[in-house]
Design an enzyme around this catalytic site. Structure first.
Site, mmCIF file in Angstrom:
data_model
loop_
_atom_site.group_PDB
_atom_site.id
_atom_site.type_symbol
_atom_site.label_atom_id
_atom_site.label_comp_id
_atom_site.label_asym_id
_atom_site.label_seq_id
_atom_site.Cartn_x
_atom_site.Cartn_y
_atom_site.Cartn_z
ATOM 1 C CB CYS A 113 -0.966 0.001 1.168
ATOM 2 S SG CYS A 113 -0.275 -0.641 2.666
ATOM 3 C CG HIS A 159 15.400 2.208 -3.404
ATOM 4 N ND1 HIS A 159 15.032 3.369 -2.767
ATOM 5 C CD2 HIS A 159 14.249 1.555 -3.687
ATOM 6 C CE1 HIS A 159 13.710 3.422 -2.680
ATOM 7 N NE2 HIS A 159 13.206 2.327 -3.241
#
Lengths: 425, 275
Positions: A52, A100
């Site tokens: 989400c 990342h």
């Protein structure tokens, strides 16, 4: 010769507002999207993560191919007006991409830094990708590495110990609204790890009862059993709002399930007792306008961030430590990655063979008495010949350029078979 | 005696100032020891206020609730003890900061008006004086607490609604606690206010021969009373609470202040003894 590149593209809660993320979230599961991704020409390996808070794509791109535009199309196609893409999407290459990925896995890039759910989500996404054979030696390695980085960060820093997650923030807010949670009732709509965690957390704070509503009643009954509560059907939602105080919504519905007009009359029936609505679904379940009603407090997943910001400073110190661990692991991975190339593998293999040869000779020769200089040299030569003949085929196999696509697989395979250590061994 | 009384009031002022300062320090630093200190000083101030009022009684020979100075001092006294009695039953986080500030402001106003004593006006020479004025001012004390609670509620609710958590979020108590505070103070305040008006009409009947004569003070008391009546009624019947109750508590307190000062200075009328 250009090498293949690691490319990471995505949007997350920092770069993109919830309204946009809602549009991008994969509602139809991983399989479809992964197949489309794998079908892009020039994409050697791929992996996709959708939660989400983020949608991220990790690719191994063929040398010399540029896939940026393809990815933009893949992510945004038809859902967001053009021209906004660059604002939302970030792109990382090679070392930055690895960094990342590790940051994400270690929960350092999460909305709630240190929450543990992201690792589970990462593993699930990886399961899909590997089941569909989208990942290859490089991504397999990279993703496994990211899991172990996450574990290392968790065990070596205090980042997870403050246990700050969405559920923690929800409890904190509930306490500011209700004071004591002793006699409050919670309605859990839909299921999902985060929602269940929040319900559990609230129960831990002495909440009176948990009511579970679900599209499928059997699922609701299961969950209700777990929380020692009762199950209701989704059709009873508004009716239930009369008697509960906190509602956690996380359905997979594509639209809004509760509107302002539904709740207004309920508030009169509730005699204006406060109602705390937590929306952790993406796309959102609850009408944001509900917040305009008196004594109704609606928080969606982005709003919960601001609560989390409050307890930030302590975690930030730990985050510095964690970022250092990530940097370290990125370096190690880079070293391994460079070693993956064919030439270093050959060198490593030959070096290992030479070393074994030398070792055995040094062990055996002194025990053989009465050998002349010449005889010793012959034995040494023979040992060297055995080794090179043994290595001839594997090296040929490695060097053969016929199917370049697999050079990484081959190098990896050889390294495994011959135990050519990387940083870890 | 006058000297002692004067000194007593100065001490009260100093103690309240210290208590208020300590509460503010606690509000900022959140060190528990500071709060304990602030509470003790406020209790001390409450005791000193009682002594001061007794000393006034000693000096003048009548209940000291007639002059402007006396009325406000009594108002402050009522707020202080309403708070302390309340505090004794349960705590509302950082409520003391707001209340002590209000008490201090009241006392500063009391200090700035004339403290002289005058012989009691003939119309006020009645056993009803301490009852009517005392009860009304105690009501004001509780309503002042409701006002402080209302302010805090609005501050906290704003942070929760806008989801921008600033300085106050962690320092203010939960909405529920503030709403409960509003309900309690309102009930007590409304009860005393009603008593104050009833005793007033009885006294009016005795003194002027009529229960009600629409004197501005009476009218405004009635308006104030109605504001609180609406609030109590709505809370009991349809469950008015939260923001609406907080706004009403603030509005009601404005009406209280107007009844206390506005009427006396702007409208005059038969009640304007205490100039």
């Amino acid at each position: 010769m250009p090498a293949e590149r690691i490319l990471l593209a995505g949007v997350n809660h920092k770069s993109t507002p919830l309204q946009i993320r809602e549009l991008l979230a994969l509602t139809d599961g991983y399989e479809e999207a992964l197949k489309r991704l794998a079908g892009i020409p020039g994409c050697r390996e791929c992996y996709l993560l959708s939660t989400c808070n983020r949608v991220e794509i990790l690719l191994i791109v063929e040398p010399g191919v540029r896939l940026e535009d393809e990815l933009v199309r893949f992510l945004f196609a038809g859902r967001v007006s053009a021209g906004k893409f660059n604002e939302y999407m970030y792109l990382y290459y090679d070392e930055e991409a690895v960094n990342h990925l590790f940051m994400v896995a270690a929960s350092l890039d999460s909305m709630i830094i240190g929450e543990a759910q992201i690792l589970g989500q990462l593993k699930e996404a990886y399961r899909y990708a590997s089941r569909l054979h989208c990942t290859g030696p490089l991504l397999n390695r990279l993703l496994h590495k990211s899991f172990s980085v996450a574990k290392r960060v968790r065990s070596e820093t205090g980042i997870g110990s403050s246990a700050v997650s969405i559920s923690y923030a929800a409890v904190q807010l509930a306490k500011k609204i209700f004071g004591s949670l002793q006699d409050k009732k919670v309605l859990l709509v839909g299921a999902g790890e985060m929602a269940e965690l929040a319900a559990e957390h609230l129960l831990g704070q002495g909440v009176d009862e948990v009511v579970v509503a679900n599209r499928t009643l059997s699922r609701a009954v299961d969950l209700a059993e777990r929380f020692n509560g009762k199950a209701v059907s989704l059709a009873e939602l508004v009716l239930q709002l009369e008697r509960v105080d906190i509602m956690i919504s996380s359905t997979g519905a594509s639209g809004i399930i509760l509107k302002k007009e539904d709740v207004r009359p309920v508030m009169r029936l509730r005699r204006n007792k406060p109602l705390f609505l937590i929306d952790i679904a993406v796309p959102r379940d609850l009408d944001p306008e509900l917040n305009d009603l008196e004594n109704v407090f609606v928080y969606d997943i982005d709003d919960l961030t601001s609560v989390v910001e409050l307890n930030k400073s302590e975690r930030e110190k730990e985050a510095v430590k964690a970022a250092r661990i990530v940097d370290e692991e990125v370096l190690k991975f880079q070293r391994w990655y460079k070693g993956m190339a064919v030439t270093p593998t050959i060198a490593a293999l030959q070096k290992k063979a030479r070393e074994i040869c030398r070792f055995e000779l040094d062990k055996t020769l002194p025990r053989l008495q009465g050998l002349s200089e010449k005889e010793q040299q012959s034995i040494e030569k023979m040992a060297g010949a055995i080794v090179s003949k043994m290595l001839y085929d594997p090296l040929l196999f490695l060097k053969k350029d016929s199917c370049k696509q697999d050079s990484n697989v081959k190098a990896d395979m050889l390294r495994t078979i011959f135990g050519l250590g990387d940083d870890e061994q | 005696m006058t000297q002692i009384s004067y000194l007593l009031f100065q001490t009260v002022l100093a103690a309240t100032f210290l208590s208020c300062a300590a509460y503010i320090v606690f509000f900022i630093s959140r060190k528990k020891e500071v709060r304990t200190l602030a509470r003790w000083i406020l209790t001390l101030s409450g005791i000193l206020q009682t002594c001061y009022i007794l000393s006034r009684y000693w000096m003048t020979g009548y209940a000291p609730v007639t002059s402007q100075h006396e009325t406000i001092t009594f108002f402050a006294w009522a707020s202080t003890w309403a708070y302390l009695s309340f505090r004794w039953r349960y705590t509302v986080k950082n409520f003391g900061t707001f209340v002590s500030l209000l008490i201090f402001i009241l006392l500063v106003i009391a200090a700035s008006v004339s403290r002289g004593t005058a012989p009691l006006a003939p119309a006020l020479q009645s056993p009803w004086l301490p009852i009517h004025a005392g009860v009304s001012l105690v009501a004001y004390g509780f309503l002042a607490l409701a006002f402080c609670g209302g302010l805090m509620y609005l501050l906290q609710e704003k942070e929760l609604k806008t989801k921008r958590f600033g300085y106050f979020f962690s320092r203010l108590p939960s909405l529920e606690a503030l709403d409960q505070l509003n309900s309690h103070c309102l009930t007590a305040g409304f009860l005393f206010l009603t008593l104050g008006i009833v005793t007033g009409t009885l006294w009016a009947h005795q003194a002027w021969g009529t229960y009600w004569q629409w004197d501005p003070k009476e009218t405004w008391s009635l308006i104030t009373w109605f504001i609180y009546l609406i609030q109590v009624h709505q809370r009991l019947t349809v469950g008015w609470r939260g923001k609406r109750a907080a706004v009403m508590a603030i509005l009601g307190f404005c009406a209280v202040l107007f009844t206390l000062w506005g009427v006396t200075f702007l409208l005059g009328g038969a009640h304007s003894y205490a100039r």
